[in-house]
Design a protein around this motif. Sequence first.
Motif, PDB file in Angstrom:
ATOM      1  N   LYS A  48      53.632  44.887  61.335  1.00  0.00           N
ATOM      2  CA  LYS A  48      53.695  44.604  59.911  1.00  0.00           C
ATOM      3  C   LYS A  48      54.543  43.362  59.643  1.00  0.00           C
ATOM      4  CE  LYS A  48      51.562  48.494  58.779  1.00  0.00           C
ATOM      5  NZ  LYS A  48      50.209  48.527  58.182  1.00  0.00           N
ATOM      6  N   SER A  49      54.308  42.735  58.480  1.00  0.00           N
ATOM      7  CA  SER A  49      55.139  41.623  58.027  1.00  0.00           C
ATOM      8  C   SER A  49      56.220  42.171  57.106  1.00  0.00           C
ATOM      9  CB  SER A  49      54.295  40.589  57.278  1.00  0.00           C
ATOM     10  OG  SER A  49      53.420  39.915  58.158  1.00  0.00           O
ATOM     11  N   VAL A  50      57.469  41.794  57.383  1.00  0.00           N
ATOM     12  CA  VAL A  50      58.614  42.379  56.686  1.00  0.00           C
ATOM     13  C   VAL A  50      59.465  41.273  56.064  1.00  0.00           C
ATOM     14  CG1 VAL A  50      60.676  43.832  56.923  1.00  0.00           C
ATOM     15  CG2 VAL A  50      58.637  44.297  58.323  1.00  0.00           C
ATOM     16  N   LEU A  51      59.944  41.534  54.856  1.00  0.00           N
ATOM     17  CA  LEU A  51      60.906  40.669  54.178  1.00  0.00           C
ATOM     18  C   LEU A  51      62.201  41.447  54.028  1.00  0.00           C
ATOM     19  CD1 LEU A  51      61.750  38.158  52.496  1.00  0.00           C
ATOM     20  CD2 LEU A  51      60.745  39.300  50.499  1.00  0.00           C
ATOM     21  N   ASP A 107      55.106  32.598  48.550  1.00  0.00           N
ATOM     22  CA  ASP A 107      53.707  32.935  48.277  1.00  0.00           C
ATOM     23  C   ASP A 107      53.178  33.960  49.269  1.00  0.00           C
ATOM     24  OD1 ASP A 107      53.513  31.180  46.116  1.00  0.00           O
ATOM     25  OD2 ASP A 107      53.056  29.481  47.423  1.00  0.00           O
ATOM     26  N   LYS A 108      53.958  34.231  50.302  1.00  0.00           N
ATOM     27  CA  LYS A 108      53.517  35.168  51.329  1.00  0.00           C
ATOM     28  C   LYS A 108      53.568  36.599  50.805  1.00  0.00           C
ATOM     29  CE  LYS A 108      54.289  36.530  56.141  1.00  0.00           C
ATOM     30  NZ  LYS A 108      54.982  36.224  57.411  1.00  0.00           N
ATOM     31  N   LYS A 109      52.644  37.430  51.270  1.00  0.00           N
ATOM     32  CA  LYS A 109      52.612  38.847  50.922  1.00  0.00           C
ATOM     33  C   LYS A 109      53.098  39.662  52.120  1.00  0.00           C
ATOM     34  CE  LYS A 109      50.792  38.101  46.869  1.00  0.00           C
ATOM     35  NZ  LYS A 109      51.579  38.297  45.627  1.00  0.00           N
ATOM     36  N   TYR A 110      53.957  40.627  51.846  1.00  0.00           N
ATOM     37  CA  TYR A 110      54.567  41.426  52.909  1.00  0.00           C
ATOM     38  C   TYR A 110      54.123  42.884  52.832  1.00  0.00           C
ATOM     39  CZ  TYR A 110      57.656  37.400  53.457  1.00  0.00           C
ATOM     40  OH  TYR A 110      58.149  36.133  53.668  1.00  0.00           O
ATOM     41  N   ASP A 111      54.182  43.534  53.985  1.00  0.00           N
ATOM     42  CA  ASP A 111      53.875  44.973  54.053  1.00  0.00           C
ATOM     43  C   ASP A 111      55.091  45.815  53.694  1.00  0.00           C
ATOM     44  OD1 ASP A 111      51.123  44.791  55.249  1.00  0.00           O
ATOM     45  OD2 ASP A 111      52.252  43.774  56.827  1.00  0.00           O
ATOM     46  N   LEU A 112      56.275  45.234  53.879  1.00  0.00           N
ATOM     47  CA  LEU A 112      57.515  45.949  53.603  1.00  0.00           C
ATOM     48  C   LEU A 112      58.579  44.974  53.136  1.00  0.00           C
ATOM     49  CD1 LEU A 112      59.489  48.437  53.826  1.00  0.00           C
ATOM     50  CD2 LEU A 112      59.857  47.748  56.209  1.00  0.00           C
ATOM     51  N   VAL A 113      59.267  45.324  52.056  1.00  0.00           N
ATOM     52  CA  VAL A 113      60.484  44.631  51.631  1.00  0.00           C
ATOM     53  C   VAL A 113      61.619  45.626  51.805  1.00  0.00           C
ATOM     54  CG1 VAL A 113      61.732  43.527  49.746  1.00  0.00           C
ATOM     55  CG2 VAL A 113      59.265  43.174  49.973  1.00  0.00           C
ATOM     56  N   VAL A 114      62.674  45.204  52.502  1.00  0.00           N
ATOM     57  CA  VAL A 114      63.763  46.112  52.809  1.00  0.00           C
ATOM     58  C   VAL A 114      65.091  45.461  52.447  1.00  0.00           C
ATOM     59  CG1 VAL A 114      63.897  45.311  55.212  1.00  0.00           C
ATOM     60  CG2 VAL A 114      64.799  47.557  54.615  1.00  0.00           C
ATOM     61  N   SER A 115      66.021  46.280  51.993  1.00  0.00           N
ATOM     62  CA  SER A 115      67.349  45.761  51.662  1.00  0.00           C
ATOM     63  C   SER A 115      68.366  46.877  51.750  1.00  0.00           C
ATOM     64  CB  SER A 115      67.369  45.161  50.255  1.00  0.00           C
ATOM     65  OG  SER A 115      67.295  46.198  49.281  1.00  0.00           O
ATOM     66  N   GLU A 136      55.494  41.471  43.365  1.00  0.00           N
ATOM     67  CA  GLU A 136      54.707  40.268  43.676  1.00  0.00           C
ATOM     68  C   GLU A 136      54.619  40.038  45.172  1.00  0.00           C
ATOM     69  OE1 GLU A 136      55.753  36.564  41.933  1.00  0.00           O
ATOM     70  OE2 GLU A 136      55.661  37.314  39.882  1.00  0.00           O
ATOM     71  N   TRP A 137      55.720  40.225  45.870  1.00  0.00           N
ATOM     72  CA  TRP A 137      55.783  39.918  47.293  1.00  0.00           C
ATOM     73  C   TRP A 137      55.066  40.938  48.166  1.00  0.00           C
ATOM     74  CZ3 TRP A 137      61.749  39.298  46.583  1.00  0.00           C
ATOM     75  CH2 TRP A 137      62.002  38.089  45.912  1.00  0.00           C
ATOM     76  N   LEU A 138      54.879  42.146  47.646  1.00  0.00           N
ATOM     77  CA  LEU A 138      54.275  43.211  48.457  1.00  0.00           C
ATOM     78  C   LEU A 138      52.749  43.157  48.448  1.00  0.00           C
ATOM     79  CD1 LEU A 138      56.409  46.372  47.551  1.00  0.00           C
ATOM     80  CD2 LEU A 138      56.266  45.257  49.785  1.00  0.00           C
ATOM     81  N   GLN A 139      52.171  43.498  49.588  1.00  0.00           N
ATOM     82  CA  GLN A 139      50.741  43.756  49.664  1.00  0.00           C
ATOM     83  C   GLN A 139      50.435  45.037  48.882  1.00  0.00           C
ATOM     84  OE1 GLN A 139      48.485  41.930  51.173  1.00  0.00           O
ATOM     85  NE2 GLN A 139      49.331  40.922  52.977  1.00  0.00           N
ATOM     86  N   PRO A 140      49.229  45.197  48.349  1.00  0.00           N
ATOM     87  CA  PRO A 140      48.858  46.496  47.769  1.00  0.00           C
ATOM     88  C   PRO A 140      49.058  47.601  48.807  1.00  0.00           C
ATOM     89  CG  PRO A 140      47.231  44.839  47.193  1.00  0.00           C
ATOM     90  CD  PRO A 140      48.149  44.189  48.198  1.00  0.00           C
ATOM     91  N   GLY A 141      49.730  48.646  48.434  1.00  0.00           N
ATOM     92  CA  GLY A 141      50.029  49.716  49.376  1.00  0.00           C
ATOM     93  C   GLY A 141      51.275  49.471  50.197  1.00  0.00           C
ATOM     94  N   GLY A 142      51.926  48.312  49.977  1.00  0.00           N
ATOM     95  CA  GLY A 142      53.148  48.003  50.711  1.00  0.00           C
ATOM     96  C   GLY A 142      54.337  48.804  50.206  1.00  0.00           C
ATOM     97  N   TYR A 214      65.961  54.950  49.134  1.00  0.00           N
ATOM     98  CA  TYR A 214      64.637  55.048  48.532  1.00  0.00           C
ATOM     99  C   TYR A 214      63.551  54.466  49.429  1.00  0.00           C
ATOM    100  CZ  TYR A 214      66.679  55.900  43.874  1.00  0.00           C
ATOM    101  OH  TYR A 214      67.345  56.423  42.794  1.00  0.00           O
ATOM    102  N   VAL A 215      62.411  55.092  49.402  1.00  0.00           N
ATOM    103  CA  VAL A 215      61.182  54.498  49.921  1.00  0.00           C
ATOM    104  C   VAL A 215      60.176  54.561  48.778  1.00  0.00           C
ATOM    105  CG1 VAL A 215      59.337  54.601  51.639  1.00  0.00           C
ATOM    106  CG2 VAL A 215      61.660  55.302  52.274  1.00  0.00           C
ATOM    107  N   ALA A 216      59.747  53.390  48.298  1.00  0.00           N
ATOM    108  CA  ALA A 216      58.819  53.319  47.164  1.00  0.00           C
ATOM    109  C   ALA A 216      57.575  52.544  47.579  1.00  0.00           C
ATOM    110  CB  ALA A 216      59.485  52.642  45.966  1.00  0.00           C
ATOM    111  N   LYS A 217      56.427  52.949  47.069  1.00  0.00           N
ATOM    112  CA  LYS A 217      55.151  52.351  47.454  1.00  0.00           C
ATOM    113  C   LYS A 217      54.532  51.619  46.271  1.00  0.00           C
ATOM    114  CE  LYS A 217      50.758  53.544  49.719  1.00  0.00           C
ATOM    115  NZ  LYS A 217      49.944  54.653  50.277  1.00  0.00           N
ATOM    116  N   LYS A 218      53.953  50.442  46.536  1.00  0.00           N
ATOM    117  CA  LYS A 218      53.248  49.686  45.509  1.00  0.00           C
ATOM    118  C   LYS A 218      51.854  50.269  45.319  1.00  0.00           C
ATOM    119  CE  LYS A 218      51.483  45.060  44.380  1.00  0.00           C
ATOM    120  NZ  LYS A 218      51.441  43.625  44.774  1.00  0.00           N
ATOM    121  N   VAL A 219      51.573  50.737  44.109  1.00  0.00           N
ATOM    122  CA  VAL A 219      50.270  51.354  43.822  1.00  0.00           C
ATOM    123  C   VAL A 219      49.752  50.846  42.488  1.00  0.00           C
ATOM    124  CG1 VAL A 219      50.810  53.464  45.115  1.00  0.00           C
ATOM    125  CG2 VAL A 219      51.339  53.332  42.678  1.00  0.00           C
TER     126      VAL A 219
END
Length: 355
Positions: A48-51, A107-115, A136-142, A214-219
């Motif tokens: 996966k691509s991660v930010l 402009d890149k889309k990521y599968d996971l943003v973590v902090s 914005e940065w997350l892929q759908p379902g990221g 937290y673990v939250a999903k983009k839907v």
Amino acid sequence: MADVDKDRKEFWSSQPAVLDSMVLCDNPLFQEADTDYMVHYLPPIANKSVLELGAGIGRLTGEIAKKAKDITAVDFMQHFLDVNKVNNRHMSNITYICDDFTKFQTDKKYDLVVSAWLFVNTKDEVVDKMIGLVLEWLQPGGYFTFRESGPYDEDVPMRFKQNFFHHRTPFKLHQLLGGVVKDGHTLTITRCKNSRFSMKYDHDIAAAVTEVFYVAKKVPIELVLASTLPLTTISCSYLKKMGVVAGWQVLVVGCGTGALVFHIASTYGADVLGVNFTIKDFNAAVIHQKCSPDIASLILFEMIVAVEEADYGAECFDVILIQETQLMMNDPTKLFANIWVRIDLAYCLTYSCVA
């Protein structure tokens, strides 16, 4: 008034790029245990691509890079990133960017943003913007995974009690996270841990604070709103018999995602307080409220675990509706005893629907 952003930058500029500055403990055993703890709560990251926002000296960066396709590590302190680069110099899939996370653009889309401890450095008025950027940065379902701390205990060093730190309660974080919509998408919590975290090694005390992970999903927002349960015929018929009118104060206990609350507000124009018991339902209800501007001002949602102990003041409601809540309580008499003194008129409806 103090320049909060300036103070924040000056504070972190003065902190050495060592473990103690990150987690209040300089014992390497703590770093290993704490990193394992955080990695355990990450969603699947293989290929996966991660930010990573606020990457610091790289406690998580290297562990994520072992499995992820690539990771972009962002921090606004160059001396932190320099140590991160040294610690993970053997990894070839890490991109380092020195930038303030509140101003970072990509402009890149990521599968996971973590902090870890991102919003603690962020003013309330900036949090909504930040959550919108994450969407914005997350892929759908990221996924967006983050860790935050609550109010500090007395034994935490004074250097971490600065005016720019915002230690929010879990309920406040739920409010901030729920309700942000961006391009037809929102974040829905799939996992949340609220616990007191403390580790001690050789008398070194880690940050003993209340923390939330937290673990939250983009839907798509439609999926969240679709979870609002349809009204039952019995609900509507009882409301009609009660003669609810505009201006009445209505309490709905166990409102779930708010179907009955929205029906009362839109049909009768009454003011409604909806109480529920899960983060998922609370966030879905708040999102639905933001998408219903015509009646949003009539509605308030609250999440509370022990509703039987809630104190709303005497005779403050005209109608109280309890939706099966009593079936899940060991001692429902306490709930009814409390509710009886809160009601103004002789209307109190409890019901359950059996298929």
